[in-house]
Design a protein around this motif. Structure first.
Motif, PDB file in Angstrom:
ATOM      1  N   ILE A   1       0.913  -0.964   0.105  1.00 57.42           N
ATOM      2  CA  ILE A   1       0.008   0.117  -0.002  1.00 57.42           C
ATOM      3  C   ILE A   1       0.878   1.180  -0.051  1.00 57.42           C
ATOM      4  CG2 ILE A   1      -1.800   1.447   1.427  1.00 57.42           C
ATOM      5  CD1 ILE A   1      -2.758  -1.375   2.455  1.00 57.42           C
ATOM      6  N   ASP A   2       1.848   1.503   0.831  1.00 54.51           N
ATOM      7  CA  ASP A   2       2.509   2.491   0.917  1.00 54.51           C
ATOM      8  C   ASP A   2       3.574   2.666  -0.429  1.00 54.51           C
ATOM      9  OD1 ASP A   2       1.746   2.741   3.615  1.00 54.51           O
ATOM     10  OD2 ASP A   2       3.729   1.958   4.401  1.00 54.51           O
ATOM     11  N   ASP A   3       3.895   1.586  -1.134  1.00 54.72           N
ATOM     12  CA  ASP A   3       4.516   1.647  -2.333  1.00 54.72           C
ATOM     13  C   ASP A   3       3.615   2.057  -3.462  1.00 54.72           C
ATOM     14  OD1 ASP A   3       6.889   1.161  -0.783  1.00 54.72           O
ATOM     15  OD2 ASP A   3       7.098  -0.654  -1.569  1.00 54.72           O
ATOM     16  N   GLY A   4       2.449   2.054  -3.194  1.00 53.06           N
ATOM     17  CA  GLY A   4       1.563   2.359  -4.261  1.00 53.06           C
ATOM     18  C   GLY A   4       1.185   1.219  -5.260  1.00 53.06           C
ATOM     19  N   VAL A   5       1.723  -0.007  -4.759  1.00 47.92           N
ATOM     20  CA  VAL A   5       1.256  -1.048  -5.545  1.00 47.92           C
ATOM     21  C   VAL A   5      -0.255  -1.560  -5.513  1.00 47.92           C
ATOM     22  CG1 VAL A   5       1.985  -3.790  -6.030  1.00 47.92           C
ATOM     23  CG2 VAL A   5       3.636  -2.094  -5.494  1.00 47.92           C
ATOM     24  N   LEU A   6      -0.546  -1.366  -4.233  1.00 43.02           N
ATOM     25  CA  LEU A   6      -2.030  -1.619  -3.966  1.00 43.02           C
ATOM     26  C   LEU A   6      -2.596  -0.289  -3.609  1.00 43.02           C
ATOM     27  CD1 LEU A   6      -2.252  -4.747  -1.514  1.00 43.02           C
ATOM     28  CD2 LEU A   6      -2.688  -4.452  -3.842  1.00 43.02           C
ATOM     29  N   PRO A   7      -3.882  -0.044  -4.016  1.00 43.03           N
ATOM     30  CA  PRO A   7      -4.641   0.960  -3.747  1.00 43.03           C
ATOM     31  C   PRO A   7      -5.042   1.101  -2.140  1.00 43.03           C
ATOM     32  CG  PRO A   7      -6.109  -0.481  -4.550  1.00 43.03           C
ATOM     33  CD  PRO A   7      -4.819  -0.719  -4.585  1.00 43.03           C
ATOM     34  N   LYS A   8      -5.468   2.334  -1.576  1.00 39.25           N
ATOM     35  CA  LYS A   8      -6.082   2.349  -0.384  1.00 39.25           C
ATOM     36  C   LYS A   8      -7.076   1.371  -0.411  1.00 39.25           C
ATOM     37  CE  LYS A   8      -8.004   5.314   3.208  1.00 39.25           C
ATOM     38  NZ  LYS A   8      -7.022   4.714   4.389  1.00 39.25           N
ATOM     39  N   PRO A   9      -6.985   0.266   0.710  1.00 36.08           N
ATOM     40  CA  PRO A   9      -8.129  -0.843   0.841  1.00 36.08           C
ATOM     41  C   PRO A   9      -9.435  -0.276   0.847  1.00 36.08           C
ATOM     42  CG  PRO A   9      -6.198  -1.036   2.381  1.00 36.08           C
ATOM     43  CD  PRO A   9      -6.171   0.188   1.755  1.00 36.08           C
ATOM     44  N   GLU A  10     -10.379  -1.101   0.187  1.00 32.54           N
ATOM     45  CA  GLU A  10     -11.869  -0.677   0.607  1.00 32.54           C
ATOM     46  C   GLU A  10     -12.346  -0.856   2.018  1.00 32.54           C
ATOM     47  OE1 GLU A  10     -14.001   0.267  -1.847  1.00 32.54           O
ATOM     48  OE2 GLU A  10     -12.527   0.792  -3.188  1.00 32.54           O
ATOM     49  N   ARG A  11     -11.510  -1.876   2.390  1.00 32.28           N
ATOM     50  CA  ARG A  11     -12.001  -2.357   4.090  1.00 32.28           C
ATOM     51  C   ARG A  11     -10.714  -2.537   4.655  1.00 32.28           C
ATOM     52  NH1 ARG A  11     -13.134  -5.495   0.066  1.00 32.28           N
ATOM     53  NH2 ARG A  11     -15.076  -4.439  -0.149  1.00 32.28           N
ATOM     54  N   THR A  12     -11.088  -2.430   5.966  1.00 35.19           N
ATOM     55  CA  THR A  12      -9.890  -2.433   6.922  1.00 35.19           C
ATOM     56  C   THR A  12      -9.429  -4.075   7.212  1.00 35.19           C
ATOM     57  OG1 THR A  12     -10.498  -0.723   8.052  1.00 35.19           O
ATOM     58  CG2 THR A  12      -9.066  -2.026   9.227  1.00 35.19           C
ATOM     59  N   LEU A  13      -8.092  -4.170   7.135  1.00 36.99           N
ATOM     60  CA  LEU A  13      -7.199  -5.370   7.658  1.00 36.99           C
ATOM     61  C   LEU A  13      -7.111  -5.270   9.114  1.00 36.99           C
ATOM     62  CD1 LEU A  13      -6.020  -8.075   6.949  1.00 36.99           C
ATOM     63  CD2 LEU A  13      -3.911  -6.828   6.507  1.00 36.99           C
ATOM     64  N   ARG A  14      -7.736  -6.233   9.668  1.00 37.52           N
ATOM     65  CA  ARG A  14      -7.498  -6.349  11.333  1.00 37.52           C
ATOM     66  C   ARG A  14      -6.776  -7.382  11.698  1.00 37.52           C
ATOM     67  NH1 ARG A  14      -9.285  -4.014  15.910  1.00 37.52           N
ATOM     68  NH2 ARG A  14     -10.575  -2.493  14.798  1.00 37.52           N
ATOM     69  N   LEU A  15      -5.441  -7.551  12.414  1.00 36.46           N
ATOM     70  CA  LEU A  15      -4.801  -8.487  13.258  1.00 36.46           C
ATOM     71  C   LEU A  15      -5.517  -8.840  14.627  1.00 36.46           C
ATOM     72  CD1 LEU A  15      -1.180  -7.969  12.371  1.00 36.46           C
ATOM     73  CD2 LEU A  15      -2.905  -9.475  11.161  1.00 36.46           C
ATOM     74  N   ILE A  16      -5.751  -9.909  15.175  1.00 36.88           N
ATOM     75  CA  ILE A  16      -6.504 -10.259  16.436  1.00 36.88           C
ATOM     76  C   ILE A  16      -5.448 -11.393  16.859  1.00 36.88           C
ATOM     77  CG2 ILE A  16      -8.564 -10.862  17.841  1.00 36.88           C
ATOM     78  CD1 ILE A  16     -10.174 -10.127  15.398  1.00 36.88           C
ATOM     79  N   PHE A  17      -4.790 -11.275  17.781  1.00 37.73           N
ATOM     80  CA  PHE A  17      -4.073 -12.346  18.724  1.00 37.73           C
ATOM     81  C   PHE A  17      -4.534 -12.388  20.012  1.00 37.73           C
ATOM     82  CE2 PHE A  17      -0.743 -10.052  15.893  1.00 37.73           C
ATOM     83  CZ  PHE A  17      -0.735 -10.993  14.874  1.00 37.73           C
ATOM     84  N   SER A  18      -5.272 -13.527  20.365  1.00 38.24           N
ATOM     85  CA  SER A  18      -5.938 -13.646  21.503  1.00 38.24           C
ATOM     86  C   SER A  18      -5.836 -15.286  22.012  1.00 38.24           C
ATOM     87  CB  SER A  18      -7.213 -13.378  21.695  1.00 38.24           C
ATOM     88  OG  SER A  18      -7.760 -13.419  22.820  1.00 38.24           O
ATOM     89  N   MET A  19      -6.565 -15.710  23.196  1.00 41.73           N
ATOM     90  CA  MET A  19      -6.624 -16.818  23.328  1.00 41.73           C
ATOM     91  C   MET A  19      -7.814 -17.731  22.368  1.00 41.73           C
ATOM     92  SD  MET A  19      -7.857 -18.460  27.069  1.00 41.73           S
ATOM     93  CE  MET A  19      -7.745 -20.386  27.639  1.00 41.73           C
TER      94      MET A  19
END
Length: 217
Positions: free
Chosen positions: A52-70
């Motif tokens: 995304i930062d390099d402009g290879v991908l556009p600003k995403p339509e939706r959010t990518l969320r990481l979830i680390f839990s039990m």
């Protein structure tokens, strides 16, 4: 019983409140269960962010969320209080181990249960066959257990699940600290992590028209 479960979450923001989530569970001691999943999740997010930062991908339509839990309980608590809209999820419960190569084991990709059928399973199939064709793997039906249960109707999140290899569909070597199962096969994970980064990029960047076309294939 009463107590606290610690959950770590982070996002790469998109244009809308819709989210695609990558899950990896903590609180278990093995490389394949699931420190490898945690590391892969972080690396996937770093790859997507760089694209995304390099402009290879556009600003995403939706959010990518990481979830680390039990596993199960931590995720259940998170989903119960999360006010955003997670439209789909993938759990990384390890990707591979040395035994995959040395014992010719198969990599399991467990589908979203039929309570919440998910075109992401077909996308997984296409990407694996295109970019990881030399890796022996198989799709297995989801059963609402462990890391697919979010497809249950009260949560209603289609969820597939990458889980470490087994000899066949009925034998499980997931919980073991034996060196052959507790060491990473770096050759294979070097292919699987970029494939999952591509999968995640499609999930967050494709617009509704493109996703509808994918779901109708």
């Amino acid at each position: 019983y009463d107590g606290e479960i610690y959950t770590v979450t982070a996002t790469i923001p998109g244009k809308t409140d819709d989210e695609f989530a990558l899950l990896a569970h903590l609180y278990e001691p093995f490389c394949t269960d699931d420190s490898q999943g945690f590391g892969a999740g972080v690396e996937i997010a770093l790859l997507v962010k760089k694209l995304i930062d390099d402009g290879v991908l556009p600003k995403p339509e939706r959010t990518l969320r990481l979830i680390f839990s039990m596993e199960r309980y931590g995720f259940a608590a998170f989903f119960a209080h999360h006010d955003k809209k997670i439209i789909a999820a993938t759990s990384i419960d390890s990707l591979t181990c040395r035994a995959v190569k040395e014992l010719n084991l198969g990599q399991r990709i467990i589908e979203s249960p039929m309570t919440r059928a998910f075109f992401g399973d077909m996308l997984f199939d296409e990407l694996m066959n295109t970019f990881c064709s030399d890796i022996h793997w198989y799709l297995k039906p989801g059963t609402l257990s462990d890391d697919c249960w979010m497809a249950e109707e009260t949560v209603d999140i289609p969820s597939n699940w990458c889980v470490s290899s087994s000899k066949n569909e009925n034998e499980d070597y997931h919980h073991t600290s034996a060196p052959i199962f507790n060491e990473v096969d770096y050759e294979k994970i070097a292919k699987l992590v970029p494939m999952l980064a591509l999968y995640s990029s499609i999930m967050i960047c494709a617009n509704k028209k493109q996703l509808t076309a994918l779901s109708q294939k």
